[in-house]
Enzyme design. Structure first.
Site, mmCIF file in Angstrom:
data_model
loop_
_atom_site.group_PDB
_atom_site.id
_atom_site.type_symbol
_atom_site.label_atom_id
_atom_site.label_comp_id
_atom_site.label_asym_id
_atom_site.label_seq_id
_atom_site.Cartn_x
_atom_site.Cartn_y
_atom_site.Cartn_z
ATOM 1 N N THR A 58 34.577 43.348 51.130
ATOM 2 C CA THR A 58 35.595 44.052 50.342
ATOM 3 C C THR A 58 35.313 43.937 48.840
ATOM 4 O OG1 THR A 58 37.168 43.524 52.069
ATOM 5 C CG2 THR A 58 38.087 44.235 49.972
ATOM 6 N N LYS B 46 35.887 29.992 45.282
ATOM 7 C CA LYS B 46 36.633 28.810 44.802
ATOM 8 C C LYS B 46 36.458 27.612 45.719
ATOM 9 C CE LYS B 46 39.629 30.940 47.582
ATOM 10 N NZ LYS B 46 40.141 32.228 47.901
ATOM 11 N N VAL C 80 39.688 32.165 40.430
ATOM 12 C CA VAL C 80 41.112 31.819 40.267
ATOM 13 C C VAL C 80 41.838 33.030 39.686
ATOM 14 C CG1 VAL C 80 42.784 30.201 39.290
ATOM 15 C CG2 VAL C 80 40.419 29.458 39.668
ATOM 16 N N GLY D 5 42.023 36.047 40.777
ATOM 17 C CA GLY D 5 41.386 37.352 41.021
ATOM 18 C C GLY D 5 41.065 38.096 39.743
ATOM 19 N N ILE E 256 42.860 38.542 37.056
ATOM 20 C CA ILE E 256 43.531 38.135 35.810
ATOM 21 C C ILE E 256 42.541 37.423 34.890
ATOM 22 C CG2 ILE E 256 45.443 36.791 34.824
ATOM 23 C CD1 ILE E 256 46.703 36.746 37.628
ATOM 24 N N GLY F 217 48.796 43.188 57.231
ATOM 25 C CA GLY F 217 47.517 42.818 56.636
ATOM 26 C C GLY F 217 47.654 42.072 55.315
ATOM 27 N N LYS G 186 42.004 26.344 43.803
ATOM 28 C CA LYS G 186 42.073 27.037 42.512
ATOM 29 C C LYS G 186 42.563 26.081 41.422
ATOM 30 C CE LYS G 186 42.879 31.504 44.765
ATOM 31 N NZ LYS G 186 43.933 32.339 45.387
ATOM 32 N N GLY H 275 42.357 41.146 45.928
ATOM 33 C CA GLY H 275 42.160 42.580 46.158
ATOM 34 C C GLY H 275 40.818 43.054 45.648
HETATM 35 N N1 HSE Z 1 44.193 34.383 49.964
HETATM 36 C C1 HSE Z 1 44.369 34.426 48.557
HETATM 37 C C2 HSE Z 1 45.799 34.768 48.219
HETATM 38 C C3 HSE Z 1 43.496 35.415 47.868
HETATM 39 O O1 HSE Z 1 46.600 35.041 49.111
HETATM 40 O O2 HSE Z 1 46.116 34.752 47.050
HETATM 41 C C4 HSE Z 1 42.096 34.922 47.672
HETATM 42 O O3 HSE Z 1 42.050 33.860 46.779
#
Ligand code: HSE
Length: 428
Positions: A15, A107, A134, A136, A138, A189, A207, A305
């Site tokens: 992804t 991470k 950490v 994503g 941001i 999902g 993280k 994402g």
């Molecule tokens: N599984 C993580 C979350 C995303 O739900 O924030 C990946 O770090």
């Protein structure tokens, strides 16, 4: 563009990998203009190179052979997006030993093998960037490391797991219980089929390890700090927190320093609805950092994402290209931390919930235990009977020592009139 072209190898066409390809497809001219060089995604390696990812890609750059990246002397930057410990660790170490810079979102790997990876970066004089690991998409680690470099960091409070935050938000908004919301999140999902990692706090802990390294220059292993998830949080807790205390419940990653002593912990926390962190809802992430010069800073956005995470990964590539040839940023640092505090030493206000038999003297017994352990109550509330003769009691303490709360809970649970577990949640 007289400078040499930069070649990039991407390991992992899942992804996020697809998001990286799409980002280059969308914005390559802008990226090249920024770094004043040609940038070429030269090779993508994945075990599956047949499945259509829905992004435009030259099939000739796809390969199933990792050595097409690791042994290619023309590749300058390796992006690792396969996740997990192995073979990701071996691939990263080999890439570094071949003089390649690395970008990763991994991470789990960084949190566990930090020393080994940083040693390799030093020895081989190559960089490793991990903004996407950490929060994503941001911008978080680089602002903390660079833009806030003039500060002594005092506190880091993070909501850094989107799944847990989504579940807690839905429970509060729809007045539904944990299991029901989790099931729906899995069906839609939003949560993994095995959600343990997210709901038990492990993802948040990994993280937090990285945030703590960047914020405080100290590497704390996961087994050395308290990590608690959200599975014991009920709708009753959320409603009591909201209606009686004006708080919401968030899974917080906390790193905070006082007189050189650092507290590192992950647990659900009651957060005042006026605090900025209480507005971080659904699957969003938010990190609230206090620096001694700047004061409070809040970073907020999509913590996971395809495209948000790809934004951070490609941003790291651009940064690496611009930094090539300069001294390494992430070297061994001086730290102000003299000691990592034990969880038992934490001082906090606490919320407690327990079921008791509705008869004279029960509260007297409980308050006796609390007062023996120097725990002072701010409020006690008994709700109407729910099952037979049993009633839920909600209590809020003044500031108390964690060790004493733990002891009190053990003793209260042994009382004949107390049914089941005593749930306690710390208050920010
Ligand atoms: N599984 C993580 C979350 C995303 O739900 O924030 C990946 O770090």
């Amino acid at each position: 563009m007289a400078n040499k072209a930069i070649n990039i190898g991407l390991i992992g066409f899942g992804t996020i990998g697809s998001g990286v390809v799409e980002t280059f497809n969308l914005n390559l001219p802008l990226i090249e203009d920024k770094v004043k060089r040609k940038v070429n995604l030269k090779r993508i390696v994945d075990l599956d190179i047949e499945t259509d990812r829905g992004v435009e890609v030259n099939p000739e750059i796809l390969s199933t052979d990792i050595n097409d990246i690791l042994d290619d002397p023309e590749i300058d930057i390796v992006i690792e997006l396969i996740g997990g410990y192995q073979p990701a660790l071996s691939f990263i170490l080999k890439a570094m030993s071949q003089g390649k810079h690395v970008v990763t979102a991994n991470k789990a790997l960084l949190a566990k093998h930090w020393d080994e990876i940083m040693e390799s970066s030093q020895i081989n004089q190559v960089r490793i960037s991990f903004e996407a690991s950490v929060g994503g998409g941001i911008p978080l680690l680089r602002p903390l490391n660079e833009s806030m470099a003039a500060n002594k960091i005092e506190d880091i409070y993070g909501i850094i797991n989107g799944t847990a935050n989504y579940i807690l938000t839905k429970m509060a908004d729809d007045q539904r219980d944990f299991d029901e919301v989790l099931k729906e999140a899995q069906e839609k999902g939003y949560a993994e089929q095995d959600p343990t990692f997210d709901i038990e706090g492990h993802d948040t802990a990994q993280k937090l390890i990285i945030l703590t390294i960047i914020g405080f220059g100290v590497y704390v292993k996961q087994e050395d700090f308290h990590v608690e998830g959200i599975t014991h949080i009920t709708l009753d807790d959320i409603e009591f927190a909201r209606n009686e205390l004006g708080c919401c419940i968030k899974l917080l990653a906390i790193s905070t320093i006082s007189n050189g002593e650092l507290e590192v912990r992950v647990h659900p926390t009651l957060v005042d609805e006026k605090h900025l962190l209480s507005s971080v809802n659904d699957a969003f992430n938010g990190v609230y950092i206090i620096g001694d010069v700047v004061g409070p800073v809040m970073m907020y956005g999509q913590g996971a994402g395809m495209m948000p995470t790809a934004s951070a990964v490609v941003g790291d590539c651009i940064d690496l290209i611009e930094e090539m040839g300069k001294p390494l940023t992430y070297g061994p640092e001086k730290t102000r931390v003299t000691r990592i505090k034990d969880m038992n030493e934490v001082i906090s206000k606490y919320y407690l919930r327990l079921m008791v038999t509705d008869k004279p003297g029960v509260l007297h017994e409980i308050s006796g235990i609390l007062s023996d352990l120097d725990i002072s109550l701010e409020s006690v509330s008994q709700k109407k009977q729910v099952t037979g003769n049993d009633v839920p009691i909600f209590m809020v303490t003044h500031q108390a020592l964690e060790e004493n709360i733990q002891k009190a809970v053990q003793r209260i649970e042994k009382l004949e009139s107390v049914k089941g577990e005593v749930i306690f949640i710390r208050i920010l």
